[in-house]
Design an enzyme around this catalytic site. Structure first.
Site, PDB file in Angstrom:
ATOM      1  N   LEU A 148      32.945 -43.791 110.480  1.00  0.00           N
ATOM      2  CA  LEU A 148      34.191 -44.484 110.153  1.00  0.00           C
ATOM      3  C   LEU A 148      35.215 -43.541 109.549  1.00  0.00           C
ATOM      4  CD1 LEU A 148      32.755 -47.648 108.385  1.00  0.00           C
ATOM      5  CD2 LEU A 148      34.222 -47.674 110.409  1.00  0.00           C
ATOM      6  N   CYS A 149      36.473 -43.799 109.854  1.00  0.00           N
ATOM      7  CA  CYS A 149      37.605 -43.207 109.157  1.00  0.00           C
ATOM      8  C   CYS A 149      38.685 -44.282 109.144  1.00  0.00           C
ATOM      9  CB  CYS A 149      38.071 -41.906 109.814  1.00  0.00           C
ATOM     10  SG  CYS A 149      38.836 -42.124 111.428  1.00  0.00           S
ATOM     11  N   ARG A 150      39.908 -43.926 108.856  1.00  0.00           N
ATOM     12  CA  ARG A 150      40.964 -44.941 108.776  1.00  0.00           C
ATOM     13  C   ARG A 150      41.333 -45.482 110.148  1.00  0.00           C
ATOM     14  NH1 ARG A 150      46.189 -44.476 109.227  1.00  0.00           N
ATOM     15  NH2 ARG A 150      47.538 -46.097 108.437  1.00  0.00           N
TER      16      ARG A 150
END
Length: 112
Positions: free
Chosen positions: A63-65
């Site tokens: 996950l990231c933004r």
């Protein structure tokens, strides 16, 4: 192996996580503190290249933004032989699919 990092939808990522996959958040510390998946491990993308990869034999959803850093991290992990998948749409898609997002203090988190 292709240069394109395999992606999964947030719904699929949630199913993988409930089945034992590791969730890895590669955002920066201030982003993590504001809000993250409660079961995630935090390792900023810039540090991933320096860390040993303890997830062999266990899928990893990254996950990231928005999904861009997750794709980079997924490519790096895959080159190390890890079954890794970038979450398409990032943490916002995770939250929209029903995944919890919490702040460091356990209260509802924000995605920054």
């Amino acid at each position: 192996m292709s240069d394109t990092a395999p992606e999964v939808t947030a719904r699929h990522a949630l199913r993988l996580a409930s089945g034992g996959a590791q969730v890895l958040d590669v955002r920066e510390p201030h982003e993590w503190r504001a809000g993250h998946a409660p079961q995630a491990r935090h390792l900023p993308l810039g540090h991933l290249a320096l860390e040993a990869t303890p997830w062999h034999g266990r899928p990893v959803v990254v996950l990231c933004r928005s999904g861009n850093r997750a794709a980079s991290a997924t490519g790096l992990l895959r080159r190390r032989g890890v079954e890794a998948f970038a979450v398409s749409g990032g943490l916002g898609a995770w939250q929209d699919a029903g995944g919890p997002v919490v702040a460091d203090d356990g209260r509802p988190g924000a995605i920054v």
